[in-house]
Design an enzyme around this catalytic site. Structure first.
Site, short mmCIF file in Angstrom:
data_model
loop_
_atom_site.label_atom_id
_atom_site.label_comp_id
_atom_site.label_asym_id
_atom_site.label_seq_id
_atom_site.Cartn_x
_atom_site.Cartn_y
_atom_site.Cartn_z
N CYS A 118 0.80 -1.22 0.00
CA CYS A 118 0.00 0.00 0.00
C CYS A 118 0.83 1.27 0.00
O CYS A 118 0.52 2.24 -0.72
CB CYS A 118 -0.98 -0.01 1.16
SG CYS A 118 -0.25 -0.12 2.82
N HIS A 153 -3.03 0.75 7.09
CA HIS A 153 -3.23 0.80 5.64
C HIS A 153 -3.23 2.26 5.20
O HIS A 153 -3.54 3.15 6.00
CB HIS A 153 -4.57 0.13 5.29
CG HIS A 153 -4.91 0.15 3.84
ND1 HIS A 153 -4.01 -0.21 2.86
CD2 HIS A 153 -6.06 0.50 3.20
CE1 HIS A 153 -4.61 -0.10 1.68
NE2 HIS A 153 -5.84 0.33 1.85
N SER A 170 -4.49 -2.97 -1.97
CA SER A 170 -4.75 -3.66 -0.72
C SER A 170 -4.99 -5.13 -1.01
O SER A 170 -5.25 -5.53 -2.15
CB SER A 170 -5.99 -3.06 -0.03
OG SER A 170 -6.40 -3.85 1.08
#
Length: 289
Positions: A118, A153, A170
């Site tokens: 990410c 994330h 992701s």
């Protein structure tokens, strides 16, 4: 390079070609996880008859294309690179580096065409959208909880012509790309929170960074944390107010003005200015989504 004895994530710090010790460590971990163990690596390593892996083509963006289409082509390219499940981070991202240095990493990502995670995807998205001068780009970082574990994330938020969206990668397809169609930042973030909930995760913190310069030669570092929102600790009304406040600043001020305004508020409140430009090689995102 992270030592295999440490048991932590493997990070390629020596560039390409990969260091032999890192290469062997990757195979050792793959053998430990694969049902065939060493039989798998014996069948693949040194096999010259394996099919060639297709290399994704960097998208060509034409001036006549709508912004929505350009963003989709950029996302399509990043998705074709694929999410990195190898257990090794191929491209070291030091978040405190100047933007120009991060853009060099982005060019390496395109040249090597290896899977990415990410944070690498955000850096690549910044590079690929740098020519879209009318698009505001800003990092959006999530921290979530699942069965006592913490997961982190990050995606690249985009804002254009009164609409919000996001680019990224992701493990979960619902936690990356969001089309440029959300009327407010709150709607975009609520969409992510809902998708996290579908994955049985609870989002407990969202960090919004400052808009990123379109100058790929800029010596300034990205400010990754400008505003922190904790969804579980505030009402929906306060959540929306925080998002609207950020959106108004995003539309009416430059990154320099927003940073100066934050420093002035911190000084007035007696707080030390906070820097979130940590070195990811020293503290990598644990359990990154």
């Amino acid at each position: 390079m992270t030592s295999l004895d440490e048991g932590g994530p493997l990070v390629n710090k020596d560039g390409f070609p990969l260091h032999p010790e890192l290469w062997d460590a990757m195979w050792t971990r793959a053998e430990a996880a694969h049902p065939e163990k060493k039989g798998m690596s014996k069948r693949i390593r040194g096999n010259l008859e394996l099919p060639q892996v297709p290399v994704p083509l960097v998208p060509t963006l034409r001036s006549a294309q709508p912004i929505v289409e350009k963003l989709w082509l950029i996302q399509k390219y990043m998705s074709e690179l694929q999410y990195d499940y190898t257990g090794c981070q191929f491209f070291e991202i030091r978040k405190n580096r100047p933007l120009c240095r991060l853009m060099e990493v982005a060019k390496t990502i395109m040249r090597e065409a290896l899977p990415i995670k990410c944070l690498e995807a955000v850096v690549l998205a910044i590079y690929l959208t740098s020519e879209l001068t009318g698009v505001n780009r800003f990092p959006i970082a999530f921290r979530s909880k699942f069965e006592g574990e913490t997961y982190k994330h990050i995606v690249l938020g985009v804002h254009f012509n009164g609409r919000f969206g996001a680019l990224g990668l992701s493990r979960r397809s619902t936690l990356m790309y969001k089309e440029l169609r959300f009327k407010t930042l709150a709607e975009l973030l609520h969409q992510y929170i809902s998708c996290y909930r579908d994955c049985c995760h609870t989002v407990d913190r969202i960090k919004l960074g400052l808009p990123v310069s379109h100058d790929k030669q800029s010596m300034e570092s990205i400010l990754w944390k400008y505003m922190v929102i904790r969804p579980g600790r505030i009402s929906d009304k306060d959540f929306t107010q925080h998002c609207d406040s950020f959106s108004r600043q995003l539309r009416g001020q430059t990154a320099h003005q927003m940073k100066y305004a934050k420093q002035s508020r911190d000084h007035a409140n007696g707080n030390r200015p906070h820097s979130d430009n940590s070195d990811s090689s020293k503290k990598p995102l644990k359990n990154s989504r």
